[in-house]
Design an enzyme around this catalytic site. Structure first.
Site, PDB file in Angstrom:
ATOM      1  N   THR A  89      -4.598   5.648 -21.632  1.00  0.00           N
ATOM      2  CA  THR A  89      -4.341   4.346 -21.040  1.00  0.00           C
ATOM      3  C   THR A  89      -2.876   4.025 -21.339  1.00  0.00           C
ATOM      4  OG1 THR A  89      -5.102   3.343 -23.086  1.00  0.00           O
ATOM      5  CG2 THR A  89      -6.674   3.402 -21.267  1.00  0.00           C
ATOM      6  N   ASP A  97      -7.961  13.093 -24.867  1.00  0.00           N
ATOM      7  CA  ASP A  97      -7.940  11.693 -24.448  1.00  0.00           C
ATOM      8  C   ASP A  97      -7.193  10.932 -25.547  1.00  0.00           C
ATOM      9  OD1 ASP A  97      -8.358   9.024 -24.023  1.00  0.00           O
ATOM     10  OD2 ASP A  97     -10.490   9.210 -23.547  1.00  0.00           O
ATOM     11  N   GLU A 156      -0.577   4.841  -0.364  1.00  0.00           N
ATOM     12  CA  GLU A 156      -1.422   6.034  -0.570  1.00  0.00           C
ATOM     13  C   GLU A 156      -0.590   7.298  -0.483  1.00  0.00           C
ATOM     14  OE1 GLU A 156      -2.334   3.509   1.378  1.00  0.00           O
ATOM     15  OE2 GLU A 156      -4.520   3.268   1.418  1.00  0.00           O
ATOM     16  N   TYR A 172       0.852  -1.199   0.000  1.00  0.00           N
ATOM     17  CA  TYR A 172       0.000   0.000   0.000  1.00  0.00           C
ATOM     18  C   TYR A 172       0.882   1.241   0.000  1.00  0.00           C
ATOM     19  CZ  TYR A 172      -4.947  -1.098   0.417  1.00  0.00           C
ATOM     20  OH  TYR A 172      -6.231  -1.449   0.144  1.00  0.00           O
ATOM     21  N   ARG A 220      -2.104  -2.814 -18.201  1.00  0.00           N
ATOM     22  CA  ARG A 220      -3.418  -2.159 -18.207  1.00  0.00           C
ATOM     23  C   ARG A 220      -3.411  -1.074 -17.143  1.00  0.00           C
ATOM     24  NH1 ARG A 220      -6.102  -5.129 -21.545  1.00  0.00           N
ATOM     25  NH2 ARG A 220      -7.824  -3.681 -21.523  1.00  0.00           N
ATOM     26  N   LYS A 276      -2.406   0.284 -24.662  1.00  0.00           N
ATOM     27  CA  LYS A 276      -2.781   0.168 -26.079  1.00  0.00           C
ATOM     28  C   LYS A 276      -1.512   0.334 -26.920  1.00  0.00           C
ATOM     29  CE  LYS A 276      -7.602   1.623 -25.435  1.00  0.00           C
ATOM     30  NZ  LYS A 276      -7.814   2.428 -24.230  1.00  0.00           N
TER      31      LYS A 276
HETATM   32  N1  DSN Z   1     -12.104  -0.566 -24.863  1.00  0.00           N
HETATM   33  C1  DSN Z   1     -11.234   0.428 -25.431  1.00  0.00           C
HETATM   34  C2  DSN Z   1     -11.274   0.426 -26.907  1.00  0.00           C
HETATM   35  O1  DSN Z   1     -11.344  -0.656 -27.439  1.00  0.00           O
HETATM   36  O2  DSN Z   1     -11.233   1.442 -27.556  1.00  0.00           O
HETATM   37  C3  DSN Z   1     -11.475   1.783 -24.895  1.00  0.00           C
HETATM   38  O3  DSN Z   1     -12.643   1.860 -24.239  1.00  0.00           O
END
Ligand code: DSN
Length: 418
Positions: A224, A197, A52, A50, A233, A227
């Site tokens: 994120t 985003d 925080e 932990y 993740r 990707k």
């Molecule tokens: N699930 C992701 C996508 O496939 O674009 C983002 O939400």
């Protein structure tokens, strides 16, 4: 492995997934293959801890190693995106977006974002989401779905009328580059924060294959990390110049919305960012775009309609119902059967329902990690169309499956990238 002896059911599912990834081709544009080093950090001993708070200001003891890890992740992230502040604690992209709303808005304030059906994202305020009950979301759209041109004049009119506090760029199913200067100018004119985003294209920005919204004066980038960035993740928020915004974002992430950060994931982010700083990552990012272009060429040749008329990034959204008479769900199912995994997707102003829409969305980040070049990507596109033209032909499907398996065998998933 301990898990095989201790929990065979879970071990079998993990082995099954490993087998699936190994023998099929991953074309979902938001997925990728993380390196062994990233996965090791993700499954590391830090899962026990932990922590925080933030480096130098934690609530619990025993932080001899967490601060170092989080600082490495933050420093590498800043370098990758030319940012001055990075918060690497968001658990995923949805939480990162929510934290930005919480930091920069009061309940009832307005956000102007891209319509989901034109490529936006659920977390940009779709009515089914909780933030849509707290904040007011208004929309901009494409002017022309066949060129992908955003209607910037309409965006400006809506912004002048609705006075958003955030002008939100970014998407999950849009294949063209945004005019960040226009966004930033409109945001400045109405006194809104320009927020991007970048979840889908963060790796392409970090790899310098696409423009960086910060260069046009954006205030915040959310993303994120799993990707195109090819990490674990997770999520991240980057800011530039404005220390006050950065402070508000830190507070919104913790204690505003989250408890203890997942320090094992932060460690894995640090490793992934280290990989992305390696010169080979720029070659990877550039190849993602070339590979998507190679697939575009095949779809153009076969007259299959692509939203936006094609692609300038890593993904293609194809109107398979309009062009080939196969629904998005049918296409997803039959292509999965022959070893090509992608997702059904609504297209702009779709007349079909979201669970069985007109489109499919696919992209090149994962197969490029597998070292596919343009030739292989063009072949994959040919095989996709051949399958979609022969959905009930068992012989064609068997032949395609065999070729896909052979491609997967020839291009194994690499274990490391540096
Ligand atoms: N699930 C992701 C996508 O496939 O674009 C983002 O939400």
């Amino acid at each position: 492995m301990y898990i095989e002896a201790q929990d065979p059911e879970v071990a079998a599912a993990i082995a099954g997934e490993e087998d699936r990834e190994k023998h099929g081709l991953e074309l979902i544009p938001s997925e990728n293959y993380a390196s062994h080093a990233v996965r090791e950090a993700n499954g590391s001993i830090f899962t026990n801890k932990y922590s925080e708070g933030y480096p130098g200001a934690r609530y619990y003891g025993g932080q001899q190693f967490t601060d170092g890890i989080e600082n490495i992740a933050r420093d590498r992230a800043k370098k990758l995106f030319n940012a001055q502040y990075a918060n690497v604690q968001p658990l995923s992209g949805a939480g990162a977006n929510l934290a930005v709303y919480a930091a920069l808005l009061e309940p009832g304030d307005t956000v102007l974002g891209m319509d989901l059906s034109h490529g936006g994202h659920l977390t940009h305020g779709h009515p089914v989401t909780f933030p849509s009950k707290v904040f007011r979301f208004v929309r901009y759209k494409m002017k022309n779905a066949d060129t992908g041109e955003i209607d910037y004049d309409e965006m400006r009119d809506v912004a002048l009328r609705e006075k958003p506090k955030i002008l939100l760029a970014g998407f999950s199913a849009y294949s063209r580059e945004l005019d960040y200067e226009r966004f930033a100018a409109i945001a400045r004119e109405v006194g809104a924060h320009a927020v991007m985003d970048a979840a889908h294209i963060a790796g392409l920005i970090a790899g310098k294959a696409l423009k960086n919204p910060f260069d046009a004066g954006f205030d915040v980038i959310t993303t994120t990390t799993h990707k195109t960035l090819r990490g674990p993740r997770g999520g991240m928020i980057l800011t530039r110049e404005n220390a006050d915004i950065a402070k508000k974002i830190d507070k919104a992430v913790f204690p505003g919305l989250q408890g203890g950060p997942h320090m094992n994931v932060v460690a894995a982010k640090a490793v992934a960012f280290g990989e992305a700083l390696h010169p080979s990552f720029q070659t990877y990012a550039a190849q993602i775009l070339k590979n998507a272009k190679a697939m575009e060429t095949v779809f153009l040749h076969h007259n299959v309609r692509m939203l936006g008329g094609g692609t300038s990034n890593h993904l293609i959204l194809a109107d398979v119902y309009g062009s080939l008479g196969v629904t998005g769900q049918e296409a997803e199912t039959v292509l999965d059967e022959v070893g090509m995994t992608l997702n059904k997707n609504s297209i702009a102003d779709d007349t079909r329902k979201p669970m069985d829409p007109s489109g499919i969305r696919f992209g090149t980040p994962a197969i490029t990690t597998r070292n596919f070049g343009e030739k292989e990507c063009a072949r994959v596109a040919e095989l996709m169309i051949e399958t979609l033209r022969n959905t009930n032909n068992a012989a064609t499907k068997a032949k395609v499956r065999e070729e896909i398996t052979a491609l997967a065998r020839t291009f194994p998933i690499p274990e490391s990238f540096v």
